[in-house]
Motif scaffolding. Structure first.
Motif, short mmCIF file in Angstrom:
data_model
loop_
_atom_site.label_atom_id
_atom_site.label_comp_id
_atom_site.label_asym_id
_atom_site.label_seq_id
_atom_site.Cartn_x
_atom_site.Cartn_y
_atom_site.Cartn_z
N LYS A 115 0.83 -1.21 0.00
CA LYS A 115 0.00 0.00 0.00
C LYS A 115 0.87 1.26 0.00
O LYS A 115 0.54 2.24 -0.67
N ALA A 116 1.95 1.23 0.76
CA ALA A 116 2.85 2.39 0.82
C ALA A 116 3.49 2.65 -0.54
O ALA A 116 3.60 3.80 -0.98
N ILE A 117 3.91 1.59 -1.22
CA ILE A 117 4.46 1.74 -2.56
C ILE A 117 3.42 2.35 -3.48
O ILE A 117 3.72 3.17 -4.35
N GLY A 118 2.16 1.99 -3.26
CA GLY A 118 1.08 2.50 -4.08
C GLY A 118 0.90 4.01 -3.98
O GLY A 118 0.37 4.63 -4.91
N VAL A 119 1.35 4.62 -2.87
CA VAL A 119 1.25 6.09 -2.75
C VAL A 119 2.60 6.76 -3.02
O VAL A 119 2.74 7.96 -2.82
N GLY A 120 3.58 5.97 -3.50
CA GLY A 120 4.84 6.55 -3.92
C GLY A 120 6.01 6.39 -2.97
O GLY A 120 7.10 6.90 -3.24
N VAL A 121 5.82 5.70 -1.88
CA VAL A 121 6.91 5.47 -0.92
C VAL A 121 7.89 4.45 -1.49
O VAL A 121 7.48 3.47 -2.12
#
Length: 261
Positions: free
Chosen positions: A103-109
């Protein structure tokens, strides 16, 4: 944010950890703090502070804030960061470290701290493996700053107990694919030396508590990264409280205040 761009940012963040120069990250907690720090020419990446983000919404630390709410603010930080890579504080992984990182990767993290909270070692290693696998599945070489609470949450355990525990856990996390090992706490130089000796150069991450060696010395000792957690928000809140007290005492806005918002 496209997967290629995130992959490039992750690769750049990983290189910043591997370079012999100490990576200094000033923690941010919302879009405007991210904008201010990102605007400094020395800034190479941003790191969020989970405690500070929780406080911003009126929650206590330690996964009391709902994950989706926290990530909604992290996404704003990523936007404010522009081309800079962002590492997020994801607490203990919210019960499913792999899915939380996805999920974090999904917001650009492109990187994160995840705490072990002194869980059994096998469970903690499995979390590291799940995080690494999530990054691979998303096509992002995710930068995991695997946190061990051997000192921070070790109670009254002496150095003869917490330090070997930190070493055992850190080595296991590195073997499972973590980029660095984060050992928060008031580390003195002797403890830093022992941890670097155990993990290797550019593998230890610390927090800038009073008593921790200064940045130049940490770089000499082979430390990879220093962050400041909720301390940066406390600096801002201290300035706000001081300003409020001055105003109530009949004064005004402090001289030299800059229009940063």
């Amino acid at each position: 944010m496209g997967a290629v761009n995130s992959a490039e940012k992750a690769a750049r963040l990983r290189q910043l950890h591997e370079d012999p120069e100490l990576l200094v990250l000033v923690n941010v907690w919302d879009a405007v703090s991210a904008t201010v720090v990102a605007g400094e020419p020395q800034t190479k990446a941003l790191a969020t502070a989970g405690h500070s983000i929780a406080s911003t919404f009126g929650y206590g630390d330690g996964e009391q804030i709902p994950l989706d709410l926290a990530l909604s603010l992290v996404e704003r930080i990523v936007v404010a960061a522009g081309d800079l890579p962002v590492s997020a504080d994801l607490d203990g992984g919210y019960g499913n470290a792999g899915e939380t990182v996805r999920k974090a990767i999904g917001v650009g993290v492109v990187g994160a701290n995840v705490e072990d909270r002194l869980r059994p070692l096998a469970e903690s290693v499995a979390n590291v493996e799940a995080i690494v696998a999530a990054g691979e599945a998303e096509g992002v070489p995710f930068v995991l700053n695997a946190r061990t609470d051997a000192l921070a949450k070790g109670g009254d355990r002496g150095r003869d107990v917490w330090l070997p525990d930190a070493v055992e856990r850190g080595k296991a996390y590195l073997a499972a694919g973590a980029t660095t090992v984060f050992v928060p706490g008031p580390l003195d130089e002797d403890a830093v030396v022992q941890l670097v000796d155990a993990f290797g150069p550019q593998k230890l991450s610390v927090i800038g508590f009073p008593g921790v060696p200064d940045q130049a010395r940490l770089a000499d000792l082979g430390v990879a990264r220093i962050t400041y957690g909720p301390l940066t928000q406390r600096v801002a809140l201290t300035a706000l409280q001081d300003a409020a007290r001055g105003i109530y005492a009949g004064g005004g806005i402090p001289e030299g205040t800059r229009p940063l918002n």
